[in-house]
Design a protein around this motif. Structure first.
Motif, PDB file in Angstrom:
ATOM      1  N   GLY A 162     -10.709   0.866  16.214  1.00 35.17           N
ATOM      2  CA  GLY A 162      -9.329   0.071  15.506  1.00 35.17           C
ATOM      3  C   GLY A 162      -8.805   0.293  14.380  1.00 35.17           C
ATOM      4  O   GLY A 162      -8.078  -0.060  13.381  1.00 35.17           O
ATOM      5  N   GLY A 163      -7.325   2.032  15.334  1.00 29.74           N
ATOM      6  CA  GLY A 163      -6.425   2.181  14.607  1.00 29.74           C
ATOM      7  C   GLY A 163      -5.502   1.399  14.821  1.00 29.74           C
ATOM      8  O   GLY A 163      -5.009   1.119  15.732  1.00 29.74           O
ATOM      9  N   SER A 164      -4.387   2.175  13.823  1.00 27.20           N
ATOM     10  CA  SER A 164      -3.029   1.471  14.208  1.00 27.20           C
ATOM     11  C   SER A 164      -2.347   2.724  14.453  1.00 27.20           C
ATOM     12  O   SER A 164      -1.230   2.298  13.954  1.00 27.20           O
ATOM     13  N   ALA A 165      -2.663   4.125  14.322  1.00 29.22           N
ATOM     14  CA  ALA A 165      -1.394   5.019  14.379  1.00 29.22           C
ATOM     15  C   ALA A 165      -0.636   5.049  15.746  1.00 29.22           C
ATOM     16  O   ALA A 165       0.678   5.429  15.641  1.00 29.22           O
ATOM     17  N   TRP A 166      -0.959   4.230  16.962  1.00 32.79           N
ATOM     18  CA  TRP A 166      -0.438   4.031  18.141  1.00 32.79           C
ATOM     19  C   TRP A 166       1.188   2.583  17.646  1.00 32.79           C
ATOM     20  O   TRP A 166       1.447   3.514  19.151  1.00 32.79           O
ATOM     21  N   ARG A 167       0.670   2.315  17.021  1.00 36.31           N
ATOM     22  CA  ARG A 167       1.673   0.886  16.041  1.00 36.31           C
ATOM     23  C   ARG A 167       3.303   1.987  16.065  1.00 36.31           C
ATOM     24  O   ARG A 167       4.101   1.891  16.057  1.00 36.31           O
ATOM     25  N   GLN A 168       3.005   2.974  15.113  1.00 35.00           N
ATOM     26  CA  GLN A 168       3.796   3.812  14.244  1.00 35.00           C
ATOM     27  C   GLN A 168       5.151   4.812  15.186  1.00 35.00           C
ATOM     28  O   GLN A 168       4.456   5.118  16.147  1.00 35.00           O
ATOM     29  N   ARG A 169       5.882   4.298  14.820  1.00 37.62           N
ATOM     30  CA  ARG A 169       7.242   5.218  15.406  1.00 37.62           C
ATOM     31  C   ARG A 169       7.700   5.862  14.387  1.00 37.62           C
ATOM     32  O   ARG A 169       8.558   5.598  13.179  1.00 37.62           O
ATOM     33  N   PRO A 170       8.382   7.600  14.681  1.00 35.87           N
ATOM     34  CA  PRO A 170       7.815   7.897  15.305  1.00 35.87           C
ATOM     35  C   PRO A 170       6.403   7.689  16.039  1.00 35.87           C
ATOM     36  O   PRO A 170       5.689   7.831  14.962  1.00 35.87           O
ATOM     37  N   LEU A 171       5.628   7.921  17.288  1.00 32.84           N
ATOM     38  CA  LEU A 171       4.530   8.577  17.834  1.00 32.84           C
ATOM     39  C   LEU A 171       3.928   9.156  17.105  1.00 32.84           C
ATOM     40  O   LEU A 171       4.644  10.817  17.964  1.00 32.84           O
ATOM     41  N   LYS A 172       2.721   9.457  16.408  1.00 33.86           N
ATOM     42  CA  LYS A 172       2.396  10.887  16.465  1.00 33.86           C
ATOM     43  C   LYS A 172       1.626  11.556  16.484  1.00 33.86           C
ATOM     44  O   LYS A 172       0.305  10.563  17.737  1.00 33.86           O
ATOM     45  N   LEU A 173       1.452  12.296  17.738  1.00 34.11           N
ATOM     46  CA  LEU A 173       1.240  13.339  18.581  1.00 34.11           C
ATOM     47  C   LEU A 173       0.166  14.168  17.393  1.00 34.11           C
ATOM     48  O   LEU A 173       0.652  14.909  17.708  1.00 34.11           O
ATOM     49  N   ASP A 207     -11.812   5.812  20.835  1.00 34.94           N
ATOM     50  CA  ASP A 207     -11.261   4.445  21.492  1.00 34.94           C
ATOM     51  C   ASP A 207     -10.737   4.484  22.444  1.00 34.94           C
ATOM     52  O   ASP A 207      -9.391   5.087  22.382  1.00 34.94           O
ATOM     53  N   ARG A 208     -10.614   4.570  23.817  1.00 34.80           N
ATOM     54  CA  ARG A 208      -9.347   4.413  24.466  1.00 34.80           C
ATOM     55  C   ARG A 208      -8.234   2.720  23.681  1.00 34.80           C
ATOM     56  O   ARG A 208      -8.814   2.146  23.133  1.00 34.80           O
ATOM     57  N   ILE A 209      -6.935   3.330  23.682  1.00 34.17           N
ATOM     58  CA  ILE A 209      -5.970   2.310  22.713  1.00 34.17           C
ATOM     59  C   ILE A 209      -5.736   0.733  23.907  1.00 34.17           C
ATOM     60  O   ILE A 209      -5.345   1.122  25.059  1.00 34.17           O
ATOM     61  N   ASP A 210      -5.733  -0.181  23.529  1.00 32.61           N
ATOM     62  CA  ASP A 210      -5.737  -1.659  24.353  1.00 32.61           C
ATOM     63  C   ASP A 210      -3.591  -2.077  23.875  1.00 32.61           C
ATOM     64  O   ASP A 210      -4.168  -2.255  22.893  1.00 32.61           O
ATOM     65  N   HIS A 211      -3.245  -0.824  23.838  1.00 40.46           N
ATOM     66  CA  HIS A 211      -1.429  -1.294  23.754  1.00 40.46           C
ATOM     67  C   HIS A 211      -0.895  -1.779  23.937  1.00 40.46           C
ATOM     68  O   HIS A 211      -0.164  -2.501  23.613  1.00 40.46           O
ATOM     69  N   GLY A 212      -1.411  -3.280  25.174  1.00 45.03           N
ATOM     70  CA  GLY A 212      -0.914  -4.296  25.844  1.00 45.03           C
ATOM     71  C   GLY A 212       0.309  -3.714  26.258  1.00 45.03           C
ATOM     72  O   GLY A 212       1.675  -4.736  26.410  1.00 45.03           O
ATOM     73  N   GLY A 213       0.820  -2.600  26.755  1.00 50.23           N
ATOM     74  CA  GLY A 213       2.122  -2.296  27.177  1.00 50.23           C
ATOM     75  C   GLY A 213       3.157  -1.094  26.714  1.00 50.23           C
ATOM     76  O   GLY A 213       3.884  -1.167  26.909  1.00 50.23           O
ATOM     77  N   ALA A 214       3.104  -1.347  25.061  1.00 47.93           N
ATOM     78  CA  ALA A 214       3.701  -0.843  24.311  1.00 47.93           C
ATOM     79  C   ALA A 214       3.570   0.954  24.096  1.00 47.93           C
ATOM     80  O   ALA A 214       3.788   0.920  23.508  1.00 47.93           O
TER      81      ALA A 214
END
Length: 291
Positions: A171-182, A240-247
């Protein structure tokens, strides 16, 4: 009274774990027709369809999945009895190297199966990065190693190819942030290709964690402070695998390779090689996780 035959059950398990009759026949040193006939006799004995043959690949029916649980236990118990009550008491040690990210879920099951068959043989498990494992193998410090690579070097055997996937906190949102934190390991072979895909997609990124510790990476990602990439099917239950919808960009596939199989000498070494092949070749990682 109907009796199940261990040889037939062994063939059934091999087909289920390898994903096909042809590959199972190779593992068992039998002809394809012999394995097919054994499966047919097993289905006739039980009066059940155990395999779904309607698709391109063989899949287990619900009855087959139930039988597989019992068949594994029966075959393992048979092998344990034979080993303990006969003079074939093999002893020794095999050093097996496995990258951190593919130890689970397959390797614990392989070790358990091997110990049941050869209780006096010690398997020394070395878990590290692919580059370090290949160096140790070249020095003769490891008898067998698994690797995760884009290609297969000379002397290696490709067991399977799996896609990389983005993973994050549930349920995280880190994948939405820019720059993307790795978050990455310092020796991670995935990293150059991951950042290349991000650059091609013109997605800004920042490596906020660079460490030798997989636990540190998992803790950071679980806290939704960064995202990570793992081979599909090997992600721990708290990520969890991220369901990013192509983002986020699609990631390249990785080969899981085996080195040292060609030099297998003796029954014990070959048995471990065969178990590793069955654990990875043509087998869905998620199915392994559920076992």
């Amino acid at each position: 009274m109907r009796n199940l035959d261990i040889t037939t059950l062994r063939s059934f398990v091999a087909v289920a774990e390898s994903g096909g009759v042809t590959r199972a026949a190779g593992f068992l040193h039998l002809t394809q027709s012999a394995v097919s006939m054994q499966l047919k006799r097993l289905e006739e004995l039980l009066g059940l369809d155990l395999l779904d043959r309607s698709g391109r690949t063989i899949a287990l029916t619900s009855s087959g999945e139930q039988l597989l649980v019992y068949a594994r236990r029966m075959v393992a118990l048979n092998d344990e009895v034979i080993t303990r009550l006969t003079d074939q008491a093999y002893e020794g040690e095999i050093t097996l190297g496995v990258p951190h990210d593919i130890v689970y879920p397959a390797i614990p099951r392989v070790l358990k199966q091997f110990h049941a068959a050869y209780p006096r043989v010690k398997v020394q498990l070395e878990s590290s990065y692919t580059l370090w494992l290949k160096d140790q193998f070249a020095k003769g410090a490891c008898d067998l190693i698994l690797t995760t690579e884009v290609t297969t070097d000379t002397g290696g055997e490709e067991l399977c190819t799996k896609p990389l996937t983005w993973v994050g906190a549930p349920g995280g949102s880190a994948w939405r942030q820019r720059p993307l934190k790795l978050a990455f390991g310092r020796q991670c072979t995935f990293r150059p290709r991951v950042v290349e895909r991000l650059d091609d997609a013109e997605i800004p990124w920042d490596v906020v964690v660079e460490t030798e510790s997989d636990r540190t990476i998992e803790a950071t990602v679980s806290a939704d402070l960064a995202v990570h990439t793992m081979i599909e099917g090997t992600e721990p239950p708290h990520l969890d695998r991220i369901d990013h919808g192509g983002a986020l960009p699609d990631l390249p596939a990785q080969k899981i390779n085996l080195y040292g199989a060609g030099g297998a000498t003796g029954e014990v070494h070959q048995a471990l090689v065969d178990m590793l092949r069955r654990a990875f070749s043509g087998t869905d990682m998620m199915q392994l996780r559920a076992v």
